[in-house]
Design an enzyme around this catalytic site. Structure first.
Site, mmCIF file in Angstrom:
data_model
loop_
_atom_site.group_PDB
_atom_site.id
_atom_site.type_symbol
_atom_site.label_atom_id
_atom_site.label_comp_id
_atom_site.label_asym_id
_atom_site.label_seq_id
_atom_site.Cartn_x
_atom_site.Cartn_y
_atom_site.Cartn_z
ATOM 1 N N LYS A 130 0.826 -1.217 0.000
ATOM 2 C CA LYS A 130 0.000 0.000 0.000
ATOM 3 C C LYS A 130 0.856 1.261 0.000
ATOM 4 O O LYS A 130 0.369 2.339 -0.287
ATOM 5 C CB LYS A 130 -0.888 -0.037 1.257
ATOM 6 C CG LYS A 130 -1.867 1.100 1.401
ATOM 7 C CD LYS A 130 -2.660 0.939 2.697
ATOM 8 C CE LYS A 130 -3.589 2.119 2.921
ATOM 9 N NZ LYS A 130 -4.310 1.985 4.205
ATOM 10 N N ASP B 1 -4.169 -2.153 -1.387
ATOM 11 C CA ASP B 1 -4.467 -2.258 0.045
ATOM 12 C C ASP B 1 -5.050 -3.647 0.344
ATOM 13 O O ASP B 1 -6.111 -3.991 -0.183
ATOM 14 C CB ASP B 1 -5.485 -1.159 0.390
ATOM 15 C CG ASP B 1 -5.784 -1.083 1.870
ATOM 16 O OD1 ASP B 1 -5.374 -1.988 2.627
ATOM 17 O OD2 ASP B 1 -6.454 -0.106 2.269
ATOM 18 N N ILE B 2 -4.384 -4.417 1.179
ATOM 19 C CA ILE B 2 -4.896 -5.760 1.485
ATOM 20 C C ILE B 2 -6.208 -5.694 2.269
ATOM 21 O O ILE B 2 -6.934 -6.690 2.346
ATOM 22 C CB ILE B 2 -3.872 -6.638 2.251
ATOM 23 C CG1 ILE B 2 -3.459 -6.009 3.576
ATOM 24 C CG2 ILE B 2 -2.673 -6.957 1.372
ATOM 25 C CD1 ILE B 2 -2.708 -6.961 4.498
ATOM 26 N N THR C 181 5.035 -12.529 14.810
ATOM 27 C CA THR C 181 5.970 -11.992 15.789
ATOM 28 C C THR C 181 5.930 -12.805 17.084
ATOM 29 O O THR C 181 4.919 -13.442 17.395
ATOM 30 C CB THR C 181 5.598 -10.525 16.095
ATOM 31 O OG1 THR C 181 6.275 -10.098 17.267
ATOM 32 C CG2 THR C 181 4.109 -10.370 16.363
ATOM 33 N N ASP C 182 7.012 -12.724 17.843
ATOM 34 C CA ASP C 182 7.020 -13.360 19.170
ATOM 35 C C ASP C 182 6.153 -12.591 20.175
ATOM 36 O O ASP C 182 5.861 -13.093 21.261
ATOM 37 C CB ASP C 182 8.454 -13.499 19.706
ATOM 38 C CG ASP C 182 9.185 -12.168 19.858
ATOM 39 O OD1 ASP C 182 8.635 -11.117 19.460
ATOM 40 O OD2 ASP C 182 10.316 -12.172 20.392
ATOM 41 N N GLU C 183 5.718 -11.358 19.791
ATOM 42 C CA GLU C 183 4.966 -10.539 20.750
ATOM 43 C C GLU C 183 3.588 -11.133 21.046
ATOM 44 O O GLU C 183 2.958 -10.770 22.043
ATOM 45 C CB GLU C 183 4.862 -9.093 20.250
ATOM 46 C CG GLU C 183 6.256 -8.541 19.969
ATOM 47 C CD GLU C 183 6.344 -7.028 19.794
ATOM 48 O OE1 GLU C 183 5.459 -6.318 20.277
ATOM 49 O OE2 GLU C 183 7.330 -6.579 19.183
ATOM 50 N N TYR D 193 -0.958 -4.001 18.904
ATOM 51 C CA TYR D 193 -0.211 -4.638 17.803
ATOM 52 C C TYR D 193 -0.189 -6.150 17.994
ATOM 53 O O TYR D 193 -0.534 -6.919 17.080
ATOM 54 C CB TYR D 193 1.224 -4.078 17.751
ATOM 55 C CG TYR D 193 2.176 -4.908 16.898
ATOM 56 C CD1 TYR D 193 1.985 -5.043 15.531
ATOM 57 C CD2 TYR D 193 3.277 -5.557 17.480
ATOM 58 C CE1 TYR D 193 2.858 -5.805 14.752
ATOM 59 C CE2 TYR D 193 4.146 -6.318 16.708
ATOM 60 C CZ TYR D 193 3.933 -6.436 15.350
ATOM 61 O OH TYR D 193 4.786 -7.196 14.585
ATOM 62 N N LYS E 41 -1.827 -9.168 15.619
ATOM 63 C CA LYS E 41 -1.031 -10.238 15.007
ATOM 64 C C LYS E 41 -1.507 -11.605 15.517
ATOM 65 O O LYS E 41 -1.586 -12.574 14.753
ATOM 66 C CB LYS E 41 0.459 -10.055 15.297
ATOM 67 C CG LYS E 41 1.105 -8.852 14.630
ATOM 68 C CD LYS E 41 1.097 -8.886 13.103
ATOM 69 C CE LYS E 41 2.000 -9.952 12.522
ATOM 70 N NZ LYS E 41 2.109 -9.816 11.037
ATOM 71 N N ARG F 167 6.599 3.061 28.120
ATOM 72 C CA ARG F 167 5.509 2.721 27.195
ATOM 73 C C ARG F 167 4.388 2.077 28.014
ATOM 74 O O ARG F 167 4.674 1.159 28.811
ATOM 75 C CB ARG F 167 6.064 1.736 26.171
ATOM 76 C CG ARG F 167 5.048 1.077 25.280
ATOM 77 C CD ARG F 167 5.692 -0.015 24.435
ATOM 78 N NE ARG F 167 6.418 0.507 23.299
ATOM 79 C CZ ARG F 167 7.190 -0.241 22.495
ATOM 80 N NH1 ARG F 167 7.350 -1.537 22.735
ATOM 81 N NH2 ARG F 167 7.813 0.295 21.472
#
Ligand code: NAD
Ligand code: TYD
Length: 352
Positions: A38, A63-64, A133-135, A158, A162, A289
Site C-alpha cells: 500500500k 491495500d490488502i 511476531t514473538d509478541e 499490535y 497479530k 511505554r
C-alpha cells in the site's frame, strides 16, 4: 533450477519485506515475484531500487484491507505462493491508534486467506506463509523462552492484531485445508528499518545530536536478529516446512535496551570520530511505554534441528553493518524522515 512459480509477497516495500523480495528475486530467477504494498508511511520503494528492473519482479500498489481488490488480484495473477508480511508493525503507533492494526493486520489477512481459498486447489502445491511476531506470546520474566507450544497472551494492540491473524491462518488451515506455514520471529534489525524502531532511531538521533529516548530505565529485554538471517529462515520454511508447521525464530541474543543503546553510542562515537564527548550524553530516560512487555526470548531449536537454520551474523557484526549502512545512506534517512521518499513512487510507477 527451481520450477517456475508465481509468488505474491505482501509488504515488500517495508523493512523485512524488502530483504525477502531481494532474496527471492535474486536467488530464484525462475520465480515471478509480485510485491503488493500500500506504501503507507513504512513502505518505501527506494528500498528496492537495486532490483526493481529485474525481469522476474513487479510491483503493484494496493491495500490488502480492500476485499474486492484482493480477490481481483488473485483472479488476474493466479499466484501459487504467498509470503505475507504486510502489516502495521509499530507497538507505539498501535497504542495511539489501534484501528489501522485491525484493518490491515486482521481484516487484510482474512482477505488474503479468502482469495487464496477461492483460487487454490489443494493439490497444486500452493502455500500461504504468514509472517508473525514473538509478541503474540506476551511477556517473560527473568527466566524462560517462548517456543512453538507457548500459549498466546498478546498484551499490546499490535500483538493482539497479530495474534488474531495467526488464529485466522490456522483456522483456515484446519477448517478449509488451506496449505499454510507460520513463523513467529523476535526483534529484527538491519538496513532499511524505519527510524521509529529503537536501533535506527538511536542511530539517527545521535547523527543529529538529538536526545535518545529510553523508556523507563532501559531494563526491558529483547532478542535481536539480523534481518538477513530472518529472510534466510523465511526462505527455508517457505520451501521446506510441512503444511501446518509453525516455527519460532530468534537470535538467541538477549540484550537490555540500555545496553543496546550504549553499544550504539560507542559505535557511533568511533565511526563519527567524535572525541571527548560521547553520544551517551544524549541518553534521556523518558516515561515508560504503557503496558511495556518486560522480556522476549525465543527458543529456536525446532527450526535449527528440523531445517538446519542458524543465524550467521552475530550482534557486534550486525550492529557494525547496520551503523555503516545508515551512515552510508544518510540520503535515505533524510528522505524517510522528511517524507521525500513518497515522490519516488510517483516518478517510477505512476501511470504504468
Ligand atoms: P514495516 O512496517 O517496515 O513494513 C510493513 C509494510 O507493509 C510496509 O511496506 C507497508 O507499506 C505495508 N502495508 C501496511 N499496510 C498495508 C496494507 N493495508 N496493504 C498493503 N501493504 C500494507 O514492517 P516490518 O518490520 O518489515 O515487518 C514485516 C512483518 O514482519 C510484519 O508482519 C511484522 O508483524 C512482522 N515482524 C516484524 C518484526 C520486526 O522486528 N520488525 C519481528 C517479527 C515479525
Ligand atoms: P521497538 O524497536 O519499538 O520494538 P518492539 O516494541 O516491537 O520490541 O522497541 C524495542 C525496545 O526499545 C522496546 O522495549 C521499547 C524500547 N524503546 C525505547 O526505549 N525507546 C524508543 O524510543 C523506542 C522506539 C523503543
Amino acid at each position: 533450477m527451481q520450477a517456475e512459480r508465481h509468488i505474491l509477497i505482501t509488504g515488500g516495500a517495508g523493512f523485512i519485506g524488502s530483504h525477502v523480495v531481494r532474496r527471492m528475486v535474486t536467488r530464484y530467477p525462475n520465480y515471478r515475484i509480485t510485491n503488493l504494498d500500500k506504501l503507507t508511511y513504512a513502505g518505501n520503494l527506494e528500498n528496492l531500487r537495486d532490483i526493481e528492473t529485474l525481469p522476474n519482479y513487479q510491483f503493484i500498489r494496493g491495500d490488502i484491507a480492500d476485499p474486492v481488490f484482493v480477490m481481483e488480484l488473485f483472479r488476474t495473477h493466479r499466484f501459487d505462493g504467498v509470503i505475507h508480511l504486510a502489516a502495521e508493525s509499530h507497538v507505539d503507533r498501535s497504542i495511539i491508534a489501534p484501528d489501522d492494526f485491525v484493518y490491515t493486520n486482521i481484516i487484510g489477512t482474512v482477505n488474503l486467506l479468502n482469495a487464496a481459498r477461492a483460487f487454490w486447489n489443494k493439490d497444486q502445491g500452493c502455500r500461504f506463509h504468514h509472517i508473525s511476531t514473538d509478541e503474540v506470546f506476551g511477556s517473560l520474566g527473568e527466566a524462560g523462552y517462548f517456543t512453538e507450544q507457548t500459549p498466546y497472551d498478546p498484551r499490546s494492540p499490535y500483538a493482539a492484531s497479530k495474534a488474531s491473524s495467526d488464529f485466522f491462518v490456522r483456522a483456515y488451515g484446519h477448517t478449509y485445508g488451506l496449505p499454510y506455514v507460520l513463523t513467529n520471529c523476535s526483534n529484527n534489525y538491519g538496513p532499511y528499518q524505519f527510524p521509529e524502531k529503537l536501533i535506527p532511531l538511536v542511530i539517527n538521533n545521535i547523527r543529529h545530536g538529538r536526545p535518545i529516548p529510553v523508556y523507563a530505565q532501559g531494563q526491558n529485554v529483547r532478542d535481536w536478529l539480523y534481518v538477513e538471517d530472518h529472510a534466510a529462515a523465511i526462505d527455508l520454511v517457505f520451501h521446506r516446512a510441512v503444511n501446518g508447521a509453525t516455527y519460532t525464530i530468534g537470535g538467541n541474543n538477549e540484550w537490555r535496551n540500555i545496553d543496546v543503546v550504549r553499544k550504539l553510542c560507542a559505535l557511533m562515537d568511533q565511526k563519527l570520530g567524535r572525541r571527548g564527548e560521547s553520544a551517551e550524553r544524549l541518553i534521556t530516560f523518558v516515561a515508560d511505554r504503557p503496558g511495556h512487555d518486560y522480556r522476549y526470548a525465543i527458543n529456536s531449536s525446532k527450526i535449527r534441528q528440523e531445517l538446519g537454520w542458524a543465524p550467521v551474523v552475530d550482534f557486534d557484526e550486525g550492529l557494525r553493518r547496520t551503523v555503516d549502512w545508515y551512515l552510508d545512506h544518510t540520503e535515505w534517512l533524510d528522505h524517510v524522515t522528511s517524507g521525500a521518499y513518497r515522490t519516488y513512487y510517483e516518478r517510477m510507477y505512476a501511470g504504468r
